[in-house]
Design a protein around this motif. Structure first.
Motif, mmCIF file in Angstrom:
data_model
loop_
_atom_site.group_PDB
_atom_site.id
_atom_site.type_symbol
_atom_site.label_atom_id
_atom_site.label_comp_id
_atom_site.label_asym_id
_atom_site.label_seq_id
_atom_site.Cartn_x
_atom_site.Cartn_y
_atom_site.Cartn_z
ATOM 1 N N PHE A 361 62.100 56.934 4.087
ATOM 2 C CA PHE A 361 62.500 57.962 3.185
ATOM 3 C C PHE A 361 63.918 57.480 2.921
ATOM 4 C CE2 PHE A 361 60.325 61.825 5.298
ATOM 5 C CZ PHE A 361 59.299 61.649 4.375
ATOM 6 N N ASN A 362 64.371 57.774 1.552
ATOM 7 C CA ASN A 362 65.744 57.563 1.080
ATOM 8 C C ASN A 362 66.476 58.801 1.565
ATOM 9 O OD1 ASN A 362 68.177 57.566 -0.426
ATOM 10 N ND2 ASN A 362 67.441 56.693 -2.126
ATOM 11 N N PRO A 363 67.512 58.659 2.538
ATOM 12 C CA PRO A 363 68.130 59.516 3.118
ATOM 13 C C PRO A 363 69.100 60.334 2.300
ATOM 14 C CG PRO A 363 69.037 57.413 3.683
ATOM 15 C CD PRO A 363 68.249 57.160 3.140
ATOM 16 N N ASP A 406 64.755 71.936 -0.496
ATOM 17 C CA ASP A 406 65.934 71.768 -0.648
ATOM 18 C C ASP A 406 66.793 71.118 0.672
ATOM 19 O OD1 ASP A 406 65.690 72.839 -3.305
ATOM 20 O OD2 ASP A 406 65.770 74.816 -2.636
ATOM 21 N N LYS A 407 66.208 70.633 1.618
ATOM 22 C CA LYS A 407 66.905 70.031 2.567
ATOM 23 C C LYS A 407 66.740 68.509 2.496
ATOM 24 C CE LYS A 407 65.779 74.062 5.550
ATOM 25 N NZ LYS A 407 65.178 74.199 6.955
ATOM 26 N N TYR A 408 67.670 67.806 3.377
ATOM 27 C CA TYR A 408 67.479 66.460 3.496
ATOM 28 C C TYR A 408 66.899 66.041 4.783
ATOM 29 C CZ TYR A 408 71.009 66.274 -0.074
ATOM 30 O OH TYR A 408 71.845 66.299 -1.166
ATOM 31 N N PRO A 409 66.294 64.400 4.860
ATOM 32 C CA PRO A 409 65.615 64.406 6.151
ATOM 33 C C PRO A 409 66.100 64.381 7.076
ATOM 34 C CG PRO A 409 65.398 62.556 4.180
ATOM 35 C CD PRO A 409 66.458 63.802 3.637
ATOM 36 N N ARG A 417 59.407 65.481 9.913
ATOM 37 C CA ARG A 417 59.617 64.305 8.972
ATOM 38 C C ARG A 417 58.205 63.571 8.922
ATOM 39 N NH1 ARG A 417 64.917 63.199 11.364
ATOM 40 N NH2 ARG A 417 64.031 61.746 12.937
ATOM 41 N N GLN A 418 57.424 63.564 9.644
ATOM 42 C CA GLN A 418 56.061 63.062 9.506
ATOM 43 C C GLN A 418 55.106 63.932 8.584
ATOM 44 O OE1 GLN A 418 54.901 60.353 9.053
ATOM 45 N NE2 GLN A 418 54.404 59.491 11.131
ATOM 46 N N ARG A 419 55.685 65.282 8.936
ATOM 47 C CA ARG A 419 54.594 66.188 8.030
ATOM 48 C C ARG A 419 55.208 66.109 6.706
ATOM 49 N NH1 ARG A 419 52.369 70.609 10.849
ATOM 50 N NH2 ARG A 419 52.451 70.475 12.911
#
Length: 525
Positions: A361-363, A406-409, A417-419
């Protein structure tokens, strides 16, 4: 030798550890198990005094009646690497990529003033020999070694001065079963021969059952159960211990279904790499990473691919995804040839979920941007309003909420995160999902929930899975058929239960023998 008494830890006022107490003795292994976020690694860092400046501790960590929590930093620097050694989970991150392995092992001796440069190199050679790397030259760099070899270098560095306490934080999580067995045998031998105490931190109860003399089960910063390993695993007095035990052997409920026509086929696929240089303008013979591999994945089927690191699994996967050109054979998906030049519409039908979603992912992107990233593969890129609606539907499909877009990783746990990674793979409505070690880095309860999710998605959407993993327990739980790969070739394949129950090839037998197993304790009612 080491006693932890009522250790509590808070960071920015938030309680991380609460009254943690246990003891370790020379020549014995103490296992610390629990889910991600339970406080296992923070306990290790507290013992090493490697906490952030905002951390506040209380209680005591005593080494021969000396409280380490009261030691000034200068004295702790003298103890780290000398009396206390630590092995981290990811060796490529723990090692310095621009220093040779010989210098990195010798550095510990030089810093502590134990040996001159020449003598330190001699000790480094001896310690690398001790951890099973007699053939590896001291001037090699970490990127030139395999994952198992790098972990051995980390162990050699940690034991260079024969510390009295060795802390191993998830030392085998990213390793295949045979390499894992070798590393665990090495640690067991070091404990017996060197007389050191080993603190083994892991989420794998099978590893603890095989390695640890005593075990403590940790939940939310507290130890909820501890004692001799056979006693804890057989009695399972705490509900959390029982939950971990059940999740370790979890098999999702999968609805029997007839399989459809082939969706992905490979016929006699060869993939070669240039051989090593033998001169300024000359190279050796090409290396066959994939050698005559054929496979078929049918509609609604789960196909497993297992083998050791370096056997060719990842190279074959890149070819099946159309990322690499093959030197021989043919690959077809959804009725069309697969190659680096294949159209985007075909790529939309084959999506992939990687092992480390945080790394893929791009953080700086929010979840809506991450999940919508594959939309350009579609013939018609949906407008913004439809994009957000589709992203919300994908998040709901994997058990998250539309508001999460609307959240970040960094605001999510590893399982969440895997979901998100699975939602991103589903956004183009693919027919084939390639799962590359998709649950290897997850703790057992999160892994069980992700496997349930994958089984449910397959039942609802008719997906076909190519499941690549070194975790044989996971492969057995989720696949219909399995292929075993060795040195670029498929050496055995068949229905999963048949292969696991009666493996025909000696390599398959070796893999199954190396896999750690939980003893057959009766489950408490």
């Amino acid at each position: 030798m080491i006693a932890v008494e009522n250790l509590s830890l808070a960071i920015h006022g938030e309680a991380i550890l609460r009254d943690v107490s246990f003891a370790m003795v020379p020549g014995r292994t103490f296992g610390l198990v629990g889910e991600s976020g339970s406080g296992k690694s923070m306990t290790a860092l507290a013992l090493m005094r490697l906490l952030p400046e905002s951390a506040r501790t209380s209680g005591a960590v005593t080494l021969d009646s000396i409280n380490l929590l009261d030691k000034p930093e200068a004295e702790m620097c003298a103890l780290r690497g000398n009396q206390l050694g630590m092995i981290f989970q990811e060796p490529m991150t723990a090692l310095n990529p621009v220093q040779t392995i010989g210098n990195q092992v010798a550095e510990t001796l030089r810093i502590h003033g134990i040996a001159t440069h020449a003598d330190a190199r001699d000790v480094a050679r001896a310690r690398l020999d001790r951890v099973g790397l007699p053939q590896i030259a001291l001037d090699r760099y970490p990127h030139e070694l395999s994952g198992g070899q790098r972990q051995r270098v980390c162990i050699a560095t940690a034991i260079a001065l024969r510390p009295r306490l060795l802390i191993a934080d998830e030392p085998t999580t990213a390793l295949d079963v045979t390499t894992q067995a070798q590393i665990l045998d090495l640690l067991r031998g070091l404990v017996e021969e060197e007389g050191m105490a080993l603190l083994l931190i892991t989420h794998d109860l099978a590893v603890v059952a095989d390695m640890a003399d005593h075990v403590a089960v940790m939940q939310a910063g507290e130890i909820v159960e501890q004692g001799p390993t056979p006693q804890v695993l057989s009695e399972q007095r705490h509900p959390y211990t029982r939950a971990l035990f059940e999740a370790s052997d979890h098999r999702p409920t999968r609805t029997p279904r007839p399989l459809g026509a082939p969706l992905l086929t490979a016929s006699d696929v060869d993939r070669h790499y240039p051989g090593p240089r033998t001169g300024l303008l000359r190279r050796g013979a090409p290396v066959k990473a994939v050698d005559g591999v054929s496979l078929t994945l049918k509609t609604g089927e789960s196909l497993g691919l297992v083998g050791e690191s370096g056997c060719g699994k990842s190279t074959l996967t890149r070819a099946l995804l159309g990322l690499d050109k093959v030197q021989g054979g043919e690959i077809a998906a959804l009725g069309n040839p697969v190659s680096p030049a294949m159209p985007n519409a075909l790529r939309a039908g084959i999506q992939v979920v990687f092992q480390d979603p945080y790394g893929s992912f791009n953080p700086r992107w929010r979840v809506d941007h991450l999940v919508a990233d594959p939309f350009p593969l579609l013939d018609e890129n949906p407008p913004r309003e439809d994009r957000r609606r589709k992203v919300g539907e994908a998040l709901l499909a994997v058990g998250l909420q539309p508001s999460d877009m609307d959240k970040y990783p960094h605001e999510f746990s590893g399982g969440q995160r895997q979901r998100i990674a699975i939602a991103r793979a589903l956004i183009t409505n693919p027919k084939i999902l390639v799962l590359d070690e998709a649950v290897s880095a997850l703790d057992v309860r999160v892994r069980a929930r992700i496997l349930d999710l994958l089984a449910d998605l397959q039942d609802r959407m008719g997906l076909s899975y190519l499941f690549i993993s070194h975790d044989l327990t996971v492969v057995r739980a989720i696949t219909d058929r399995v292929m075993v790969m060795q040195a670029g070739r498929i050496v055995e394949q068949g229905p999963t239960e048949q292969v696991f129950a009666a493996p025909g090839h000696e390599y398959t037998q070796a893999l199954l023998a190396a896999a750690p197993r939980l003893p057959g304790y009766a489950r408490p009612s």
